[in-house]
Design a protein around this motif. Structure first.
Motif, PDB file in Angstrom:
ATOM      1  N   THR A  27      14.786  71.458   5.426  1.00  0.00           N
ATOM      2  CA  THR A  27      13.406  71.650   4.975  1.00  0.00           C
ATOM      3  C   THR A  27      12.882  73.007   5.447  1.00  0.00           C
ATOM      4  O   THR A  27      12.188  73.711   4.703  1.00  0.00           O
ATOM      5  N   LYS A  43       9.461  67.211  11.119  1.00  0.00           N
ATOM      6  CA  LYS A  43       8.918  66.120  10.309  1.00  0.00           C
ATOM      7  C   LYS A  43      10.037  65.675   9.381  1.00  0.00           C
ATOM      8  O   LYS A  43      10.431  66.419   8.478  1.00  0.00           O
ATOM      9  N   THR A  45      12.346  64.356   6.561  1.00  0.00           N
ATOM     10  CA  THR A  45      12.179  64.206   5.108  1.00  0.00           C
ATOM     11  C   THR A  45      12.611  62.796   4.715  1.00  0.00           C
ATOM     12  O   THR A  45      13.735  62.387   4.991  1.00  0.00           O
ATOM     13  N   ASP A  69      15.450  69.340  -1.680  1.00  0.00           N
ATOM     14  CA  ASP A  69      15.642  69.204  -0.237  1.00  0.00           C
ATOM     15  C   ASP A  69      15.821  67.710   0.092  1.00  0.00           C
ATOM     16  O   ASP A  69      14.869  66.941   0.077  1.00  0.00           O
TER      17      ASP A  69
HETATM   18 MG   LIG Z   1      13.925  67.715   5.957  1.00  0.00          MG
END
Ligand SMILES: [Mg+2]
Ligand SMILES: Nc1nc2c(ncn2[C@@H]2O[C@H](COP(=O)(O)OP(=O)(O)OP(=O)(O)O)[C@@H](O)[C@H]2O)c(=O)[nH]1
Length: 216
Positions: A27, A43, A45, A69
């Motif tokens: 990400t 964070k 995904t 992603d």
């Molecule tokens: Mg990610």
């Protein structure tokens, strides 16, 4: 139709899928490339995220990159095959300070091969070692990386989503390879200049933040 409209050729669209273990920085790479930002906070995904970025390749070729992603936790899940299907490019991402994330790329690549088993055209696969700003903590030897590339005909990339080092270059080279465009030295240097200005901008932002903290 006006002259300018006639000159505009429609954008080429490429689907790039970013795969690899959780926390390798997929990400972060996508946001660094598409939005020129970086967040220190992790964070996870969940499932999938999308990013779009338009780039211009030599010959005034406009290319829109769709970056898919994929969350690291999707391996073994039902949806992964669907995410990979139809990709023209695959980025296999590992963290150079995390040997397990390199070893696990074998599993990710097996899924890619399975999805494309019956397809006439194969996606271009790029091996991406991320977090090169942490070179002093490297545990995956460069030799090992190169061997994996040679054995499987992957293109080879080392990047840092944190500093932006070689990120634009990585996506640009992948897009050019897929479209069969050769980038000359000047074009490669040009993309490095863009990165330097990006790094300069990041540094300015950091300085501004420091000043703000100091005066707050
Ligand atoms: Mg990610
Ligand atoms: N030092 C350093 N840290 C990075 C770099 N790229 C990502 N990180 C950090 O690594 C952590 C994980 O990054 P993510 O981009 O969220 O990882 P991910 O691969 O998308 O993880 P999942 O969504 O769980 O699959 C975050 O804390 C990032 O700030 C890098 O180039 N250098």
């Amino acid at each position: 139709m006006s002259d300018s409209e006639e000159e505009e050729s429609p954008d080429r669209q490429l689907k790039l899928v970013v795969l690899g273990d959780g926390t390798t920085g997929k990400t972060s790479l996508a946001t660094r490339f598409a939005q020129e930002t970086f967040g220190k906070q992790y964070k996870q995904t969940i499932g999938l995220d999308f990013f779009l970025k338009r780039i211009v390749l030599p010959g005034n070729l406009n290319v829109t990159l769709q970056v898919w992603d994929v969350g690291g936790q999707t391996i073994g899940g039902k949806m992964l095959d669907k995410y990979i299907y139809g990709a023209q490019g695959i980025l296999l991402v590992y963290d150079i300070t995390n040997g397990q994330s390199f070893d696990n790329l074998e599993d990710w690549y097996n899924v890619v091969k399975k999805v494309n088993e019956e397809s006439e055209t194969q996606p271009l696969v790029a091996l991406v070692g991320n977090k090169i700003d942490l070179e002093h903590m490297r545990t995956v030897k460069v030799d090992k990386h190169q061997r994996f590339c040679q054995e499987n005909n992957f293109s080879s990339h080392f990047v840092s989503a944190k500093t932006g080092d070689s990120v634009f270059l990585c996506f640009q080279r992948i897009a050019a390879d897929i479209l069969g465009i050769k980038l000359n030295k000047a074009e490669l240097e040009q993309s490095q200049v863009q990165q330097k200005s990006l790094r300069g901008a990041t540094l300015c932002m950091q300085l501004e933040r420091e000043c703000w903290k100091a005066t707050a």
